[in-house]
Design a protein around this motif. Sequence first.
Motif, PDB file in Angstrom:
ATOM      1  N   ALA A  66       0.809  -1.217   0.000  1.00 52.14           N
ATOM      2  CA  ALA A  66       0.000   0.000   0.000  1.00 52.14           C
ATOM      3  C   ALA A  66       0.844   1.269   0.000  1.00 52.14           C
ATOM      4  O   ALA A  66       0.307   2.374  -0.002  1.00 52.14           O
ATOM      5  CB  ALA A  66      -0.928  -0.010   1.212  1.00 52.14           C
ATOM      6  N   GLY A  67       2.162   1.110   0.027  1.00 52.38           N
ATOM      7  CA  GLY A  67       3.026   2.287  -0.036  1.00 52.38           C
ATOM      8  C   GLY A  67       3.480   2.815   1.312  1.00 52.38           C
ATOM      9  O   GLY A  67       3.850   3.970   1.451  1.00 52.38           O
ATOM     10  N   VAL A  68       3.430   1.957   2.315  1.00 59.40           N
ATOM     11  CA  VAL A  68       3.928   2.341   3.637  1.00 59.40           C
ATOM     12  C   VAL A  68       5.185   1.524   3.925  1.00 59.40           C
ATOM     13  O   VAL A  68       5.117   0.295   3.964  1.00 59.40           O
ATOM     14  CB  VAL A  68       2.866   2.055   4.722  1.00 59.40           C
ATOM     15  N   GLN A 115       1.009   8.391   5.410  1.00 60.53           N
ATOM     16  CA  GLN A 115       1.186   6.937   5.473  1.00 60.53           C
ATOM     17  C   GLN A 115       0.053   6.252   6.222  1.00 60.53           C
ATOM     18  O   GLN A 115      -0.374   5.157   5.853  1.00 60.53           O
ATOM     19  CB  GLN A 115       2.547   6.609   6.095  1.00 60.53           C
ATOM     20  N   ARG A 118      -2.705   5.921   3.820  1.00 61.73           N
ATOM     21  CA  ARG A 118      -2.497   4.810   2.875  1.00 61.73           C
ATOM     22  C   ARG A 118      -2.875   3.479   3.509  1.00 61.73           C
ATOM     23  O   ARG A 118      -3.490   2.625   2.865  1.00 61.73           O
ATOM     24  CB  ARG A 118      -1.028   4.762   2.440  1.00 61.73           C
ATOM     25  N   LYS A 121      -6.646   3.381   3.661  1.00 65.35           N
ATOM     26  CA  LYS A 121      -7.218   3.202   2.326  1.00 65.35           C
ATOM     27  C   LYS A 121      -7.146   1.740   1.903  1.00 65.35           C
ATOM     28  O   LYS A 121      -8.009   1.233   1.207  1.00 65.35           O
ATOM     29  CB  LYS A 121      -6.438   4.057   1.311  1.00 65.35           C
ATOM     30  N   GLU A 192      -3.931  12.912   1.626  1.00 65.54           N
ATOM     31  CA  GLU A 192      -3.835  11.625   0.975  1.00 65.54           C
ATOM     32  C   GLU A 192      -5.210  10.988   0.759  1.00 65.54           C
ATOM     33  O   GLU A 192      -5.449  10.342  -0.249  1.00 65.54           O
ATOM     34  CB  GLU A 192      -2.953  10.692   1.826  1.00 65.54           C
TER      35      GLU A 192
END
Lengths: 222, 326
Positions: A66-68, A115, A118, A121, A192
Amino acid sequence: MSLIKKGAEANLYLEDFSKVLHPAGAGKVIVKHRVSKEYRVPQLDLRLRESRTALEARLLADAKVAGVPTPAVYEVDRTGMRLVLEFVEGERVKSVLDKLKPAQRHKLCRLIGMQIARLHKAGMVHGDLTTSNMILTKNGKVYFVDFGLGEYDRSLEARGVDLHLLKRALQSTHFRIADKAYAAIIAGYRDELGKSADDIIRRAEEIERRGRYVPREERTWT
Amino acid sequence: MICLGIEGTAHTFGIGIVDSRGNILANVTKTYLPKQGGIHPREAAQFHAANAKTALVEALKSAKLKARDIDLVAFSAGPGLGPCLRTAATAARALACWLDVPIISVNHCIAHIEIGRLIEGAKDPVTLYVSGGNTQVIAFDAGRYRVFGETLDIPIGNCLDVFAREVGLPHPGGPQVERLAREGENYIPLPYVVKGMDLSFSGLMTEAVRKYKDGADLRDICFSLQETAFAALVEVTERALAHTEKREVMLTGGVAANQRLREMMRLMAEEHGARFYVPPREFCQDCGANIAWTGLLAYTHGARQRLEETVVRQRWRTDEVDILWR
């Protein structure tokens, strides 16, 4: 193995990659061992350690997707209650946050907020967002660690609790700068997540008001 | 200096007298017992009003003092039940005016910690304060007692009391649940809710009642209820201990009387090489000596209040109070 941290629910050991995983590997790994607690009844002890070990491994992997930034999971041992994780070099946000210049602190807090958004989400909550569980690396990345209390939960309530807990952690550990830091985190979070962030932020405020020790409806007569 | 403290946050009305060397000269408590159900705030307040004079006379007699010997009046200004707080505050104001001595309001939760530090000699503990009205994990940092974890809904003592009432056990339910739990053998899985450092007991309580209605053995439910709730309390305290890196753990409040909770806390403290303290029962429970000692600490370190500032606060937070004496 050298014990580097005796946490509340797990011991962390620093070990050579080559010793734990494969002789060809280089560098260091973290072995996270969820130790049995003598104070707990065995059934509950087993249930908590097993579910937290398995769940944490999944959350760490999914958060990364998820981009963390999270440490890579090299191995999951569900009988030994151990995870073998990438060793992330850096400083705990806990020990740097108060020392940073206001502009840098603001930037860092915004990134943390983004973060968290993210994670949310992607359907996850961390469950224990404190500055001890965030590692700032040399290149400015913030790694989230310790997903032991995390969950897959898309509900407003779970996300609200996540934000509320971070606010409480800031108030108890970084009380001098807590309000500004939280505001910056919320700004990053909203950036975000967009408009849907508003409901969650409102819920976090509601959770705070719901708390047992919050001034409300106090009568003027005494 | 001699300080008289008045406690009246919930079901106990207490008067304690201490001197500035920390000698407890008197500690008289009168406890309201509801005929049925839980504490009714107005009835409890009426009980306090009716017992205030007797408690005062008994306290002075046991301290071998005259009212004129009192130099300072302290009282519990919160957190607690409004009617009870106002009754105790009224008694304190009347007494301070009549004696023409200063008055000082005291936070009830902080008083529990301070009496523990005085009596047990703990210097800087992580404190688990558990009672019918409060559940907090508290540690001192930079001038205040910080709340590291607390209940998000009901306190643990309330959880046990309400469960007991729902399954037909008399009030107070805590000791009844403890007695039955000793005979329980089978652990029934119940909701274990730790959110970061905070706790929640309402779902646990509801589920335990449901298990009873479904026909599970009451002894097993009591056992499982205690094991689940206490494990959560100990885990949060353990987290606070690991986070603050302190070397002492203290357990206080009415629920500290529970032997199983004590045992679990002791095991946890030992594992972390921390010293473990539980004040004697008299001082774990609500009492005037707690208030008197804390009021005296505040006053001798410069805290002053005008009469019109002695407002009660039902939801007074532990971490709002500047601790002048540490």
